[in-house]
Enzyme design. Structure first.
Site, mmCIF file in Angstrom:
data_model
loop_
_atom_site.group_PDB
_atom_site.id
_atom_site.type_symbol
_atom_site.label_atom_id
_atom_site.label_comp_id
_atom_site.label_asym_id
_atom_site.label_seq_id
_atom_site.Cartn_x
_atom_site.Cartn_y
_atom_site.Cartn_z
ATOM 1 C CB CYS A 113 -0.958 -0.013 1.189
ATOM 2 S SG CYS A 113 -2.033 -1.450 1.187
ATOM 3 C CG HIS A 254 -3.093 3.382 2.262
ATOM 4 N ND1 HIS A 254 -3.643 3.002 1.054
ATOM 5 C CD2 HIS A 254 -3.122 2.277 3.060
ATOM 6 C CE1 HIS A 254 -3.978 1.729 1.115
ATOM 7 N NE2 HIS A 254 -3.684 1.266 2.317
ATOM 8 C CG ASN A 284 -6.500 -0.961 1.338
ATOM 9 O OD1 ASN A 284 -5.859 -0.530 0.387
ATOM 10 N ND2 ASN A 284 -5.931 -1.418 2.437
HETATM 11 N N1 COA Z 1 -18.098 -9.407 9.529
HETATM 12 C C1 COA Z 1 -18.473 -9.722 10.786
HETATM 13 N N2 COA Z 1 -17.616 -10.045 11.758
HETATM 14 C C2 COA Z 1 -16.306 -10.035 11.433
HETATM 15 C C3 COA Z 1 -15.843 -9.709 10.158
HETATM 16 C C4 COA Z 1 -16.799 -9.393 9.194
HETATM 17 N N3 COA Z 1 -16.455 -9.055 7.927
HETATM 18 N N4 COA Z 1 -14.502 -9.774 10.155
HETATM 19 C C5 COA Z 1 -14.127 -10.134 11.387
HETATM 20 N N5 COA Z 1 -15.207 -10.289 12.161
HETATM 21 C C6 COA Z 1 -15.262 -10.687 13.572
HETATM 22 C C7 COA Z 1 -14.067 -11.470 14.021
HETATM 23 O O1 COA Z 1 -14.211 -12.822 13.663
HETATM 24 C C8 COA Z 1 -14.089 -11.240 15.503
HETATM 25 O O2 COA Z 1 -15.017 -12.118 16.059
HETATM 26 P P1 COA Z 1 -14.751 -12.806 17.488
HETATM 27 O O3 COA Z 1 -14.642 -11.658 18.459
HETATM 28 O O4 COA Z 1 -15.945 -13.660 17.668
HETATM 29 O O5 COA Z 1 -13.470 -13.563 17.319
HETATM 30 C C9 COA Z 1 -14.649 -9.829 15.633
HETATM 31 O O6 COA Z 1 -15.264 -9.523 14.378
HETATM 32 C C10 COA Z 1 -13.604 -8.789 15.960
HETATM 33 O O7 COA Z 1 -12.509 -8.980 15.127
HETATM 34 P P2 COA Z 1 -11.286 -7.978 15.091
HETATM 35 O O8 COA Z 1 -10.324 -8.420 14.045
HETATM 36 O O9 COA Z 1 -10.751 -7.760 16.468
HETATM 37 O O10 COA Z 1 -12.058 -6.648 14.637
HETATM 38 P P3 COA Z 1 -11.499 -5.211 14.419
HETATM 39 O O11 COA Z 1 -12.288 -4.231 15.164
HETATM 40 O O12 COA Z 1 -10.014 -5.173 14.580
HETATM 41 O O13 COA Z 1 -11.840 -4.956 12.883
HETATM 42 C C11 COA Z 1 -10.667 -4.945 10.801
HETATM 43 C C12 COA Z 1 -11.300 -5.800 11.905
HETATM 44 C C13 COA Z 1 -10.012 -5.888 9.799
HETATM 45 C C14 COA Z 1 -11.730 -4.126 10.134
HETATM 46 C C15 COA Z 1 -9.616 -4.000 11.435
HETATM 47 O O14 COA Z 1 -8.764 -4.720 12.299
HETATM 48 C C16 COA Z 1 -8.777 -3.309 10.414
HETATM 49 O O15 COA Z 1 -9.261 -2.550 9.615
HETATM 50 N N6 COA Z 1 -7.438 -3.521 10.458
HETATM 51 C C17 COA Z 1 -6.529 -2.915 9.542
HETATM 52 C C18 COA Z 1 -6.578 -3.654 8.249
HETATM 53 C C19 COA Z 1 -5.920 -2.891 7.148
HETATM 54 O O16 COA Z 1 -6.169 -1.735 6.974
HETATM 55 N N7 COA Z 1 -5.058 -3.574 6.394
HETATM 56 C C20 COA Z 1 -4.385 -3.013 5.301
HETATM 57 C C21 COA Z 1 -3.326 -2.093 5.789
HETATM 58 S S1 COA Z 1 -2.590 -1.283 4.451
#
Ligand code: COA
Length: 327
Positions: A113, A254, A284
């Site tokens: 990214c 980004h 993204n």
């Molecule tokens: N729909 C519903 N539930 C979902 C889900 C979805 N699409 N994706 C994950 N979950 C669930 C998980 O399984 C987890 O469930 P559990 O508590 O029963 O285990 C719960 O939601 C929380 O997961 P978590 O990963 O802690 O959520 P979060 O608040 O961190 O949000 C992201 C997840 C991926 C949105 C967030 O971490 C994020 O945006 N991270 C950065 C990713 C990114 O930008 N990457 C590229 C960088 S360049």
């Protein structure tokens, strides 16, 4: 002093829109969850037979048109991508051929990214060193083809698209790219990467069937490092130029996730109206997010001569970087 100045911007987004409601039908998720956790409503998906080089070429044509120059005047093409048409040769070479930019040399940069910010830094240094006069810098991705559409943790986040800028040398040393800062830390590889296919994981039906070849991410770990790195590298750019947050006309980060952008902007002490956000429309698109956002802002008249524009990116590697521009 010679500097590199952006004289044209262009972007291309595929027509096909995949909404959160479409994804509700593919994996166990809801529109409400995706909007609350990411700020994303929809993303664009490349058509069958549409490739990264096609989107990059369209974006580049639009940037060249705005700059009012022909492809044959371009000395260098640098393309930030992790979803090139082939493992090799570079997709930049395909774009060069499409454009008939016969006087350019062309290469890809693999910085996930941060690919566009890295590419902009390299092209700017090349022009500042007097090695050429005009460059095309592109960010283009077809992430929909490396995402596991059965993995709700990742598939909701990503989309396809391309953006490009034309860079030209200027003797007006107060304008153009004022500085570039780039960093990486390979110790975080496991948090965000694509295992296949390279020379570690070579192609096999098994690796596709069990989904091990597709993009892998530990989202919550990535989130924390992303906010910290984007903040640090943004402040680094401002400090290096003797500026503070109040000098910034527009921050174009980004577009990974609205919560990451808002947390970063708050830490830098930027107001909402200083921050450009379009992640709700496109998700993204990795290396493409910044040039696409820059083109949208430019065509909307939001970038005026003399404005201070701050770009910051973070991605797999980990890589991160910033660019400070006087428009
Ligand atoms: N729909 C519903 N539930 C979902 C889900 C979805 N699409 N994706 C994950 N979950 C669930 C998980 O399984 C987890 O469930 P559990 O508590 O029963 O285990 C719960 O939601 C929380 O997961 P978590 O990963 O802690 O959520 P979060 O608040 O961190 O949000 C992201 C997840 C991926 C949105 C967030 O971490 C994020 O945006 N991270 C950065 C990713 C990114 O930008 N990457 C590229 C960088 S360049």
């Amino acid at each position: 002093m010679i500097r590199a100045r952006i004289t044209g911007t262009g972007s291309y987004m595929p027509e096909n829109i995949r909404t959160n409601f479409d994804i509700e039908k593919m994996v166990d998720t809801t529109n409400d969850w995706i909007v609350a956790r990411t700020g994303i409503n929809e993303r664009r998906i490349a058509a069958e037979g549409e490739y990264t080089s096609d989107m990059a070429t369209r974006a580049a044509e639009r940037a060249l048109e705005m700059a009012g120059i022909s492809a044959s005047e371009i000395d260098l093409i640098v393309l930030g991508t992790i979803t090139g048409d082939y493992p090799w040769p570079a997709t930049a070479c395909i774009v060069q051929n499409n454009l008939a930019a016969n006087n350019a040399h062309a290469y890809d940069i693999s910085a996930a990214c941060s690919g566009f910010v890295y590419a902009l830094g390299c092209a700017s240094d090349f022009l500042q060193a007097g090695r050429g006069k005009k460059a095309l810098v592109i960010g283009a991705e077809t992430l929909s083809r490396i995402v596991d559409w059965t993995d709700r943790n990742t598939c909701v986040l990503f989309g396809d698209g391309a953006g490009a800028v034309v860079l030209e040398t200027t003797e007006e040393s107060d304008f153009g790219i004022l500085s570039s800062h780039m960093h990486s830390d390979g110790s975080y590889l496991d948090l965000l990467y694509q295992p296949g296919f390279g020379t570690r994981m070579t192609p096999s039906a098994e690796n596709i069937d069990n989904r091990s070849a597709y993009l892998k991410m530990q989202g919550n770990e990535v989130f924390k490092v992303a906010v910290r790195s984007l903040t640090d590298v943004s402040l680094e750019a401002l400090e290096a130029n003797g500026m503070s947050a109040s000098d910034v006309s527009l921050f174009i980060p980004h577009q990974a996730n609205k919560r990451i952008l808002e947390a970063t902007a708050k830490r830098i002490k930027l107001d909402d109206d200083q921050v450009y956000i379009n992640v709700h429309k496109y998700g993204n698109t990795s290396g493409a997010t910044i040039p696409v956002a820059m083109d949208e802002a430019n065509r909307a008249g939001m970038l005026k001569s003399g404005d201070i524009v701050l770009l910051s990116a973070f991605g797999g590697g980990f890589t991160w970087g910033s660019t400070l521009i006087r428009w």
